[in-house]
Design an enzyme around this catalytic site. Structure first.
Site, short mmCIF file in Angstrom:
data_model
loop_
_atom_site.label_atom_id
_atom_site.label_comp_id
_atom_site.label_asym_id
_atom_site.label_seq_id
_atom_site.Cartn_x
_atom_site.Cartn_y
_atom_site.Cartn_z
N GLY A 15 -3.05 6.04 -0.30
CA GLY A 15 -1.87 6.25 -1.15
C GLY A 15 -2.11 5.74 -2.57
O GLY A 15 -2.79 4.73 -2.74
N ARG A 76 -6.78 11.73 1.43
CA ARG A 76 -7.22 11.20 2.72
C ARG A 76 -8.31 12.14 3.23
O ARG A 76 -8.36 13.31 2.81
CB ARG A 76 -6.04 11.10 3.67
CG ARG A 76 -4.92 10.27 3.01
CD ARG A 76 -3.88 9.76 3.93
NE ARG A 76 -2.72 9.30 3.17
CZ ARG A 76 -2.43 8.02 2.92
NH1 ARG A 76 -3.19 7.06 3.38
NH2 ARG A 76 -1.37 7.69 2.22
N ASP A 107 -6.53 -0.98 3.42
CA ASP A 107 -7.40 -1.33 4.55
C ASP A 107 -8.20 -0.14 5.08
O ASP A 107 -9.38 -0.27 5.39
CB ASP A 107 -6.55 -1.88 5.71
CG ASP A 107 -6.18 -3.34 5.50
OD1 ASP A 107 -6.84 -4.01 4.67
OD2 ASP A 107 -5.24 -3.81 6.15
N THR A 129 -2.48 -0.89 -3.53
CA THR A 129 -1.43 -0.33 -2.67
C THR A 129 -0.10 -0.96 -3.06
O THR A 129 -0.06 -2.16 -3.39
CB THR A 129 -1.71 -0.55 -1.17
OG1 THR A 129 -0.53 -0.20 -0.43
CG2 THR A 129 -2.09 -1.96 -0.82
N ASP A 131 2.20 -1.58 -1.06
CA ASP A 131 2.80 -2.23 0.12
C ASP A 131 2.56 -3.73 0.24
O ASP A 131 3.20 -4.38 1.07
CB ASP A 131 2.29 -1.56 1.40
CG ASP A 131 2.80 -0.13 1.54
OD1 ASP A 131 3.93 0.13 1.08
OD2 ASP A 131 2.07 0.72 2.07
N ASP A 133 0.28 -5.14 1.72
CA ASP A 133 -0.01 -5.40 3.14
C ASP A 133 -1.50 -5.63 3.42
O ASP A 133 -1.96 -5.38 4.53
CB ASP A 133 0.52 -4.25 4.00
CG ASP A 133 -0.13 -2.92 3.66
OD1 ASP A 133 -0.82 -2.83 2.62
OD2 ASP A 133 0.03 -1.96 4.43
N ARG A 166 32.06 1.25 -1.25
CA ARG A 166 31.29 1.82 -0.15
C ARG A 166 30.31 0.80 0.45
O ARG A 166 30.02 -0.22 -0.16
CB ARG A 166 30.40 2.96 -0.67
CG ARG A 166 31.08 4.24 -0.86
CD ARG A 166 30.05 5.29 -1.33
NE ARG A 166 30.73 6.50 -1.70
CZ ARG A 166 30.45 7.23 -2.77
NH1 ARG A 166 29.48 6.88 -3.59
NH2 ARG A 166 31.12 8.33 -3.03
N ARG A 175 5.87 1.20 5.78
CA ARG A 175 5.87 1.72 7.16
C ARG A 175 5.74 0.60 8.18
O ARG A 175 6.45 0.55 9.15
CB ARG A 175 4.73 2.73 7.34
CG ARG A 175 5.13 4.14 6.97
CD ARG A 175 4.13 5.14 7.51
NE ARG A 175 2.79 4.87 7.03
CZ ARG A 175 2.26 5.39 5.93
NH1 ARG A 175 2.96 6.22 5.20
NH2 ARG A 175 1.04 5.10 5.56
N GLN A 256 9.03 5.52 -5.88
CA GLN A 256 8.52 4.14 -5.88
C GLN A 256 7.03 4.05 -6.17
O GLN A 256 6.50 2.99 -6.46
CB GLN A 256 8.76 3.50 -4.50
CG GLN A 256 10.21 3.29 -4.20
CD GLN A 256 10.44 3.08 -2.71
OE1 GLN A 256 10.45 1.95 -2.24
NE2 GLN A 256 10.63 4.14 -1.96
#
Ligand code: ATP
Length: 324
Positions: A15, A76, A107, A129, A131, A133, A166, A175, A256
């Site tokens: 990504g 990918r 990773d 990344t 993330d 992560d 609201r 993910r 994002q």
């Protein structure tokens, strides 16, 4: 393969993330500064197998530091999961004189690099990344831009949610890791933050809090939901049905990943790209660049891949404490 690196290849894989261009720029300019030739490989490992390889000079990376995305594109590549893929890629590297490769990604991309290194190509990974992560490092290039983009969007949703009294559910990326969700949740004062690592599926608890908060006088209820938990739209319908409070879901999605990188992503991306080149110049290989306790460092790829990381429990507790 000779002992000394002469030509470095650079690619982005997996990504995309804002700040990857700052890393590419640093790899190219630091590499040239050390006397290496530098080749850019487009579309990650897929582009390597298709020989989408071109020479890069200092001018190739002019005016890219402020741009989101990656000028090398990313992809990918299924062939890399086979025996044949990395073997063929190593032959292509040899044909193009590439003796070392800087891989900017996550990773999965380091696993690809490791497979390539078995055939003699020197490899260094740089964490790119949104993330956050990657376990061996406290920072991954792209996270800061992504959370700021998400935070600004959530602030806007919150304004209109408050006006209409609201409940809003905002789904952010992540993910399997909830770093974006926890950072945005704390930064926007969300009433509920649902993390893939933590969420137990107890929707009734959320419903109860929406009802309680209404009684308490809160004009809105903000739920930050991570992509890994998902189901935001159906969750909104169920919460509305159970509480009588109008509830809307917004999935922030790919916005994002885009946008001009923040100073942090440009700055740390530049340092990390430079560090990758220094490692190769020192004759090192199979390393992942990392930032630990504010210091630039690096880990063996195998060691890095074996490490685990998840959102610290105390952040989850702090988030809860601060919305009471
Ligand atoms: P992110 O998850 O942040 O998008 P990533 O680098 O982890 O980034 P992946 O899609 O997992 O993204 O990996 C990128 C590419 O790396 C894959 O498409 C594949 O070509 C290669 N790759 C991933 N895992 C392996 C593996 N086990 N062996 C060889 N190559 C791999």
């Amino acid at each position: 393969m000779s002992d000394k690196v002469k030509t470095i290849g650079v690619l982005t894989s997996g990504g995309d993330s804002p700040g990857m261009n700052a890393v590419i720029r640093a790899v190219v300019r630091s590499g040239l500064g050390k006397g290496f030739a530098v080749k850019g490989i487009e579309r990650g490992y897929a582009g390597l197998l298709n020989e989408e390889i071109h020479d890069m000079n200092s001018h190739s990376v002019s005016e890219i530091i402020e741009r989101g995305g990656t000028i090398l594109y990313t992809a990918r590549c299924k062939e890399f999961y086979t025996e044949e893929g990395p073997k063929r890629a190593a032959e292509i590297c040899k044909e193009h004189g590439i003796d070392a490769l800087v891989v900017i990604g996550g990773d999965g991309s380091y696993k690809g690099a490791l497979a390539l290194s078995k055939y003699g190509v020197r490899v260094v990974g740089v964490p790119g990344t949104i993330d956050l992560d990657i376990a061996c490092t406290d920072y991954t290039v792209g996270f800061d831009t992504a959370v700021n983009t998400a935070m600004e969007a959530i602030d806007k949703i919150r304004d209109t949610s408050s006006s209409h009294e609201r409940c809003s559910i905002v789904e952010v990326m992540g993910r399997s890791a909830g770093f974006i969700a926890i950072a945005c949740g704390i930064a926007t004062g969300a009433e509920d933050i649902l993390l893939p690592e933590e969420y137990d599926g107890n929707e009734q608890a959320i419903i109860n809090r929406v009802i309680e908060n209404r009684k308490f006088g809160k004009k809105h209820h903000l739920v930050i939901n991570a992509e890994g938990v998902g189901h935001s739209t159906s969750m909104a319908k169920r919460i509305e049905a159970a509480t009588g409070v109008e509830t809307r879901a917004t999935i922030l999605g790919y916005l994002q990943r885009g946008g001009s990188p923040t100073c942090r992503d440009r700055f740390l991306g530049s340092l990390m790209g430079n560090h990758a080149v220094e490692l190769l110049a020192e004759g090192k290989t199979n390393r992942v660049v990392a930032i630990k306790d504010n210091h630039l460092t690096d880990f063996d790829i195998d060691e890095a891949l074996a490490m685990q990381k998840s959102v610290p429990k105390d952040w989850v507790q702090i988030a809860k404490n601060l919305v009471r």
